[in-house]
Design a protein around this motif. Structure first.
Motif, PDB file in Angstrom:
ATOM      1  N   VAL A 179    -175.115 -50.937  62.486  1.00 13.49           N
ATOM      2  CA  VAL A 179    -175.007 -52.501  62.274  1.00 13.49           C
ATOM      3  C   VAL A 179    -174.975 -52.527  60.662  1.00 13.49           C
ATOM      4  O   VAL A 179    -175.824 -52.148  59.930  1.00 13.49           O
ATOM      5  N   LYS A 180    -174.083 -53.282  60.224  1.00  9.36           N
ATOM      6  CA  LYS A 180    -173.817 -53.791  58.849  1.00  9.36           C
ATOM      7  C   LYS A 180    -174.487 -54.843  58.385  1.00  9.36           C
ATOM      8  O   LYS A 180    -174.491 -55.958  59.271  1.00  9.36           O
ATOM      9  N   PHE A 181    -175.014 -55.169  57.319  1.00  6.88           N
ATOM     10  CA  PHE A 181    -175.861 -56.287  57.000  1.00  6.88           C
ATOM     11  C   PHE A 181    -175.637 -56.831  55.515  1.00  6.88           C
ATOM     12  O   PHE A 181    -175.133 -55.911  54.818  1.00  6.88           O
ATOM     13  N   ALA A 182    -175.398 -57.927  55.377  1.00  5.73           N
ATOM     14  CA  ALA A 182    -174.964 -58.670  54.090  1.00  5.73           C
ATOM     15  C   ALA A 182    -175.673 -60.125  53.946  1.00  5.73           C
ATOM     16  O   ALA A 182    -175.701 -60.884  55.092  1.00  5.73           O
ATOM     17  N   ARG A 183    -176.304 -60.299  53.042  1.00  7.66           N
ATOM     18  CA  ARG A 183    -176.485 -61.938  52.602  1.00  7.66           C
ATOM     19  C   ARG A 183    -175.436 -62.773  52.972  1.00  7.66           C
ATOM     20  O   ARG A 183    -174.343 -62.570  52.712  1.00  7.66           O
ATOM     21  N   HIS A 184    -175.716 -64.079  53.635  1.00  7.62           N
ATOM     22  CA  HIS A 184    -174.646 -65.002  53.538  1.00  7.62           C
ATOM     23  C   HIS A 184    -174.435 -65.788  52.439  1.00  7.62           C
ATOM     24  O   HIS A 184    -175.204 -66.003  51.660  1.00  7.62           O
ATOM     25  N   GLN A 185    -173.138 -65.917  52.206  1.00  8.50           N
ATOM     26  CA  GLN A 185    -172.841 -66.331  50.880  1.00  8.50           C
ATOM     27  C   GLN A 185    -172.409 -67.844  51.161  1.00  8.50           C
ATOM     28  O   GLN A 185    -171.421 -68.203  52.077  1.00  8.50           O
ATOM     29  N   ALA A 186    -173.085 -68.738  50.640  1.00 12.86           N
ATOM     30  CA  ALA A 186    -172.703 -70.168  50.549  1.00 12.86           C
ATOM     31  C   ALA A 186    -171.530 -70.531  49.996  1.00 12.86           C
ATOM     32  O   ALA A 186    -171.312 -69.953  48.930  1.00 12.86           O
ATOM     33  N   GLY A 187    -170.463 -71.270  50.864  1.00 11.17           N
ATOM     34  CA  GLY A 187    -169.129 -71.700  50.038  1.00 11.17           C
ATOM     35  C   GLY A 187    -168.809 -72.890  50.401  1.00 11.17           C
ATOM     36  O   GLY A 187    -169.335 -73.711  50.978  1.00 11.17           O
TER      37      GLY A 187
END
Length: 197
Positions: free
Chosen positions: A189-197
């Motif tokens: 499982v890969k995780f990354a913060r949500h990037q607001a755009g």
């Protein structure tokens, strides 16, 4: 419905949150522990480590069982096995679906979460019910095969045979349909913060 294939690690989406469902002392220790609880705990520990290292949202679901149940509130069995860290949320529930009557959707939507990794138990009950609602609400759902567990299913009416826990867990994966992303292990499982755009 077609078989749900395991998703290749390179093709798997990235999770912006981890939801840990009902990993409470009664279900992972002592006589009431689910079969394979050590494997489950190892997978959940991996998910927590990787989610925390990535700085994504971590939400623990804690079931409030009825009086006399092993997970009756404020009893030893009700306690979360893993200790939440500052900034992590605990959502208590009384029903299988952790979205039903709780603040879970608000916690996710306010952070702009789009895709969630799930782990915990029971595969065919609280975990499946919560994951199914997440998909109905438009969230992407990632489920590592080793990251959930349940109990053996006893023999049933009409002479039907019992079902070993690992097969019941696999059937629960199947029941989630074509939209769920299943990966082989927690480490995939890969995780990354949500990037607001």
């Amino acid at each position: 419905m077609q078989a749900i294939p395991e998703t290749d690690v390179d093709e798997a989406p990235t999770a912006q949150a981890l939801i840990v469902v009902d990993v409470q002392s009664a279900f992972v220790s002592g006589t009431d522990a689910v079969p394979g609880h050590k494997r489950l705990l190892s997978a959940v520990a991996t998910l927590l480590e990787n989610a925390r290292a990535s700085g994504v949202a971590v939400i623990f679901i804690q079931n409030d069982g009825p009086a006399g149940a092993v997970d009756e509130p404020h009893t030893p069995g009700w306690q979360l096995h893993f200790t939440p860290r500052p900034g992590e949320h605990v959502v208590r529930k009384e029903l299988d679906d952790a979205f039903d009557g709780t603040s879970l959707n608000d916690l996710l939507s306010v952070s702009g979460i789009e895709t969630i990794a799930f782990c915990g138990m029971l595969s065919e009950m609280c975990l499946a019910a919560t994951a199914r609602t997440a998909m109905a609400l438009g969230y992407g759902v990632i489920l590592p095969h080793d990251g959930h567990a349940t109990y053996d299913v006893p023999p049933g009416p009409g002479g039907s045979e019992g079902v070993p826990a690992h097969l019941a867990a696999r059937a629960a994966e199947w029941s989630l349909g074509d939209e769920v992303t299943i990966v082989a292990s927690a480490g995939d499982v890969k995780f990354a913060r949500h990037q607001a755009g």
